[in-house]
Write a protein that holds these residues in place. Structure first.
Motif, PDB file in Angstrom:
ATOM      1  N   SER A 194       0.808  -1.223   0.000  1.00 28.19           N
ATOM      2  CA  SER A 194       0.000   0.000   0.000  1.00 28.19           C
ATOM      3  C   SER A 194       0.839   1.269   0.000  1.00 28.19           C
ATOM      4  O   SER A 194       0.295   2.377  -0.060  1.00 28.19           O
ATOM      5  N   GLU A 195       2.151   1.133   0.060  1.00 25.97           N
ATOM      6  CA  GLU A 195       3.033   2.300   0.068  1.00 25.97           C
ATOM      7  C   GLU A 195       3.062   2.954  -1.317  1.00 25.97           C
ATOM      8  O   GLU A 195       2.837   2.292  -2.334  1.00 25.97           O
ATOM      9  N   PRO A 196       3.376   4.247  -1.389  1.00 27.45           N
ATOM     10  CA  PRO A 196       3.616   4.871  -2.702  1.00 27.45           C
ATOM     11  C   PRO A 196       4.957   4.380  -3.252  1.00 27.45           C
ATOM     12  O   PRO A 196       5.995   4.548  -2.608  1.00 27.45           O
ATOM     13  N   TRP A 197       4.939   3.767  -4.424  1.00 32.65           N
ATOM     14  CA  TRP A 197       6.150   3.162  -4.981  1.00 32.65           C
ATOM     15  C   TRP A 197       6.762   4.050  -6.051  1.00 32.65           C
ATOM     16  O   TRP A 197       6.074   4.771  -6.772  1.00 32.65           O
ATOM     17  N   ILE A 198       8.075   3.929  -6.166  1.00 34.64           N
ATOM     18  CA  ILE A 198       8.841   4.642  -7.181  1.00 34.64           C
ATOM     19  C   ILE A 198       9.482   3.591  -8.086  1.00 34.64           C
ATOM     20  O   ILE A 198      10.201   2.709  -7.600  1.00 34.64           O
ATOM     21  N   THR A 199       9.236   3.657  -9.377  1.00 34.07           N
ATOM     22  CA  THR A 199       9.813   2.686 -10.296  1.00 34.07           C
ATOM     23  C   THR A 199       9.940   3.321 -11.676  1.00 34.07           C
ATOM     24  O   THR A 199       9.634   4.499 -11.849  1.00 34.07           O
ATOM     25  N   GLU A 200      10.405   2.549 -12.634  1.00 29.37           N
ATOM     26  CA  GLU A 200      10.517   3.061 -13.999  1.00 29.37           C
ATOM     27  C   GLU A 200       9.157   3.039 -14.691  1.00 29.37           C
ATOM     28  O   GLU A 200       8.191   2.461 -14.196  1.00 29.37           O
ATOM     29  N   GLY A 240      11.232  11.295   1.095  1.00 29.03           N
ATOM     30  CA  GLY A 240       9.979  10.823   1.670  1.00 29.03           C
ATOM     31  C   GLY A 240       8.848  10.660   0.688  1.00 29.03           C
ATOM     32  O   GLY A 240       7.677  10.597   1.074  1.00 29.03           O
ATOM     33  N   LEU A 241       9.176  10.561  -0.608  1.00 21.79           N
ATOM     34  CA  LEU A 241       8.130  10.479  -1.630  1.00 21.79           C
ATOM     35  C   LEU A 241       7.588   9.069  -1.817  1.00 21.79           C
ATOM     36  O   LEU A 241       6.566   8.885  -2.481  1.00 21.79           O
ATOM     37  N   GLY A 242       8.270   8.073  -1.271  1.00 20.66           N
ATOM     38  CA  GLY A 242       7.810   6.712  -1.445  1.00 20.66           C
ATOM     39  C   GLY A 242       8.914   5.718  -1.158  1.00 20.66           C
ATOM     40  O   GLY A 242       9.939   6.056  -0.545  1.00 20.66           O
ATOM     41  N   VAL A 243       8.713   4.489  -1.629  1.00 18.00           N
ATOM     42  CA  VAL A 243       9.688   3.419  -1.450  1.00 18.00           C
ATOM     43  C   VAL A 243      10.021   2.848  -2.825  1.00 18.00           C
ATOM     44  O   VAL A 243       9.296   3.070  -3.800  1.00 18.00           O
ATOM     45  N   GLY A 244      11.120   2.107  -2.918  1.00 13.86           N
ATOM     46  CA  GLY A 244      11.515   1.570  -4.216  1.00 13.86           C
ATOM     47  C   GLY A 244      12.364   0.322  -4.076  1.00 13.86           C
ATOM     48  O   GLY A 244      12.679  -0.118  -2.962  1.00 13.86           O
ATOM     49  N   LEU A 245      12.715  -0.249  -5.211  1.00 10.80           N
ATOM     50  CA  LEU A 245      13.592  -1.416  -5.263  1.00 10.80           C
ATOM     51  C   LEU A 245      14.966  -0.986  -5.755  1.00 10.80           C
ATOM     52  O   LEU A 245      15.064  -0.172  -6.674  1.00 10.80           O
ATOM     53  N   LEU A 246      15.999  -1.556  -5.162  1.00  5.74           N
ATOM     54  CA  LEU A 246      17.373  -1.214  -5.539  1.00  5.74           C
ATOM     55  C   LEU A 246      18.206  -2.484  -5.624  1.00  5.74           C
ATOM     56  O   LEU A 246      18.236  -3.280  -4.675  1.00  5.74           O
ATOM     57  N   PRO A 247      18.901  -2.722  -6.745  1.00  2.00           N
ATOM     58  CA  PRO A 247      19.754  -3.914  -6.855  1.00  2.00           C
ATOM     59  C   PRO A 247      20.832  -3.925  -5.777  1.00  2.00           C
ATOM     60  O   PRO A 247      21.338  -2.878  -5.372  1.00  2.00           O
ATOM     61  N   ARG A 248      21.183  -5.123  -5.325  1.00  2.00           N
ATOM     62  CA  ARG A 248      22.209  -5.258  -4.297  1.00  2.00           C
ATOM     63  C   ARG A 248      23.542  -4.680  -4.758  1.00  2.00           C
ATOM     64  O   ARG A 248      24.310  -4.153  -3.948  1.00  2.00           O
TER      65      ARG A 248
END
Length: 310
Positions: A194-200, A240-248
């Motif tokens: 439910s979080e605001p997500w950041i992605t491409e 604080g605009l959201g959450v995202g995925l980041l490669p290790r």
């Protein structure tokens, strides 16, 4: 030795224009045109025909290009064997890869090779996967590091290339440091759905990876913002605009207000990173040494960051 004019023809077959062929090979457009005319004359075959303001391959030209795949592979294999038999290496070694690979894997590889082989000229080119394959065809580079899922244009069965898996790079979640879950070491995708997500943007490789991860857990994420570069996404999260995925493999550096968490449970996304080279060249001592160095560096980086609980 393969006639350089045949390499130019192969690059033209991939690019489709004289201008693009010139850009890839490093020749001028007039030099590319001259090489192709000379090749036609030497072979006594019409390889090109006019097509509007440009030219295109004839059926003979297409047949010759397709048939040359085996010839190139055999030459690469013979050259690799000859180098090994004579304990020699080529004088120039080209490396190519996407941004994270260039910074985290190829730069250390180039530094190591310059130290162990001071007479070897090493060149690193940052490029997306499709361009890396084009650069391999043009013989501008000898080894590329790519994300496997980004190379659909060139399947694993493409007769021009060989690929070797280097690692599966897990994607972590990055969240603001003041997020309620920031003190955790791990998190599930369901907990952040439910979080605001950041992605491409839709249509990109990483958006597809992002979507597949959430499809696996049966939830639909809320996409609030789009970012192309990892640095931009990290900045968005830090603000604080959201959450995202980041490669290790991608470092956080000194990012403020950003925490990296491992993903547990179903849907853990990962990108497969592979090394690609011209078919037949994998036997080259220099490529074998480079593959070993890449593997060591990749394992070291992953070990230095949060472990994945596979």
């Amino acid at each position: 030795m393969i006639d350089p004019r045949l390499i130019t023809l192969r690059v033209f077959a991939r690019c489709g224009t004289i201008g693009a062929t010139a850009e890839l090979t490093g020749y001028s457009p007039s030099a590319v045109s001259a090489q192709l005319r000379e090749l036609q004359r030497m072979l006594g075959m019409q390889l090109l025909t006019k097509d509007g303001r440009g030219v295109r391959l004839t059926a003979t030209g297409r047949f010759l290009v397709a048939g040359s795949d085996t010839l190139i592979a055999e030459w690469e294999s013979l050259r690799a064997a000859a180098m090994e038999a004579g304990d020699q290496v080529q004088s120039h070694f080209g490396l190519g890869g996407f941004s994270t690979a260039a910074a985290q894997l190829l730069a250390p590889l180039a530094a190591t090779l310059r130290s162990t082989r001071p007479l070897l000229e090493v060149q690193v080119l940052e490029a997306n996967p499709a361009r890396c394959f084009d650069l391999l065809v043009a013989e501008r580079i000898d080894l590329a590091v790519i994300v496997a899922m980004q190379s659909d244009t060139y399947g694993e069965d493409d007769p021009r290339f060989e690929q070797r898996v280097l690692l599966d790079d897990p994607l972590d979640v990055i969240i603001p440091a003041d997020h309620p879950l920031a003190s955790r070491e791990t998190v599930t995708l369901e907990e952040l759905a439910s979080e605001p997500w950041i992605t491409e943007a839709v249509g990109s490789t990483y958006h597809a990876l992002f979507t597949a991860a959430f499809t696996a857990v049966g939830v639909t994420p809320r996409i609030a913002h789009e970012a192309v570069e990892w640095e931009t996404q990290i900045a968005f999260v830090g603000a604080g605009l959201g959450v995202g995925l980041l490669p290790r493999l991608a470092p956080l550096h000194s990012a403020e207000n950003v925490v990296r968490l491992r993903i547990t449970g179903k849907g853990k996304p990962a990108r497969r990173i592979v090394a690609a080279m011209r078919r037949g060249s994998i036997a080259s001592p220099l490529i074998q040494e480079s593959l070993g160095i890449l593997q060591i560096n990749a394992n070291r980086i992953l070990a230095a960051r949060p472990e994945d609980d596979l």
